[in-house]
Motif scaffolding. Sequence first.
Motif, PDB file in Angstrom:
ATOM      1  N   SER A 186      26.737  61.450  55.221  1.00 30.24           N
ATOM      2  CA  SER A 186      27.486  61.026  54.039  1.00 30.24           C
ATOM      3  C   SER A 186      28.977  61.024  54.345  1.00 30.24           C
ATOM      4  N   THR A 190      30.220  53.733  56.093  1.00 27.86           N
ATOM      5  CA  THR A 190      29.579  52.512  55.598  1.00 27.86           C
ATOM      6  C   THR A 190      30.513  51.686  54.717  1.00 27.86           C
ATOM      7  N   SER A 191      31.582  52.285  54.230  1.00 25.40           N
ATOM      8  CA  SER A 191      32.516  51.539  53.376  1.00 25.40           C
ATOM      9  C   SER A 191      33.300  50.495  54.162  1.00 25.40           C
ATOM     10  N   GLN A 199      26.186  46.292  53.066  1.00 24.27           N
ATOM     11  CA  GLN A 199      26.754  47.446  52.365  1.00 24.27           C
ATOM     12  C   GLN A 199      25.781  47.947  51.298  1.00 24.27           C
ATOM     13  N   ALA A 200      25.122  47.010  50.618  1.00 21.08           N
ATOM     14  CA  ALA A 200      24.128  47.398  49.615  1.00 21.08           C
ATOM     15  C   ALA A 200      22.940  48.093  50.265  1.00 21.08           C
ATOM     16  N   LYS A 203      23.890  51.590  51.083  1.00 17.75           N
ATOM     17  CA  LYS A 203      23.923  52.396  49.859  1.00 17.75           C
ATOM     18  C   LYS A 203      22.507  52.801  49.443  1.00 17.75           C
ATOM     19  N   ASN A 204      21.592  51.857  49.518  1.00 21.39           N
ATOM     20  CA  ASN A 204      20.201  52.142  49.165  1.00 21.39           C
ATOM     21  C   ASN A 204      19.584  53.172  50.113  1.00 21.39           C
ATOM     22  N   GLU A 207      20.812  56.606  49.242  1.00 24.17           N
ATOM     23  CA  GLU A 207      20.215  57.115  48.008  1.00 24.17           C
ATOM     24  C   GLU A 207      18.745  57.474  48.168  1.00 24.17           C
TER      25      GLU A 207
END
Length: 245
Positions: A186, A190-191, A199-200, A203-204, A207
Amino acid sequence: MSDTLEGKIVLVTGASSGIGQATALALSKAGARVAVGARRTDRLKDLAQDAPGEILVVELDVTDEQSVQAAVAATVERFGALDAVVNNAGIMLSGAILGADTTEWTRMVETNLLGSMYTVHAALPHLLESKGAVVQISSTSGRISSAAGGVYAATKFGITAFAEALRQEVTTQGVRVVVVEPGFVSTELTSHITDPNMQAAAKNMAESMRTLQPEDIAAAVVYALTQPAHVAVNEILIRPTDQTR
């Protein structure tokens, strides 16, 4: 290196956030005197205020060989020696090969691979003198390449290859070489991704699991650097328990 970091001098690249920042703090708590390098010196100054030990802030762009040489020279001038380097600076610009913006490839190769190589080259004479250590922060992508991550993986495979050649060259002279391969951590890494779909996806993925924290990787670095001089921890692979590959 010995089994304690008290008074040891360590240079950490990419120390303005994430793994680099956490590693610098962990090393300082363990008694090391730490030089922290990055382009965002404002963040480094905040880090220096939070650290319990002596911190040297150096402006550092690892893609610029002269900047790397100057950072190493400033570290040695301030502290009188150099016992370890933690090559952490890196960027991840994931995306498919077809239609890729190849300037992003260049940025990754220059930062992740050449930057770590420049740092080793500049630091090695001092590390040979101190019988010190090189820690290369790689990735699980340095073991397993995935679609849309080919160039990032290529840089990390390159880090591993370079580190093994380095190890063979210097291990009999007392310098230890460590490759740390984190899974999903974390951080803000990735930003940096410019492809909205990638990027999505990142994010997935984050999560979907209990991700590693920067402090987890920092603890592994401290572990490797505090082993007795006759023990070389050459490779540490760390994945989140929930990560399947």
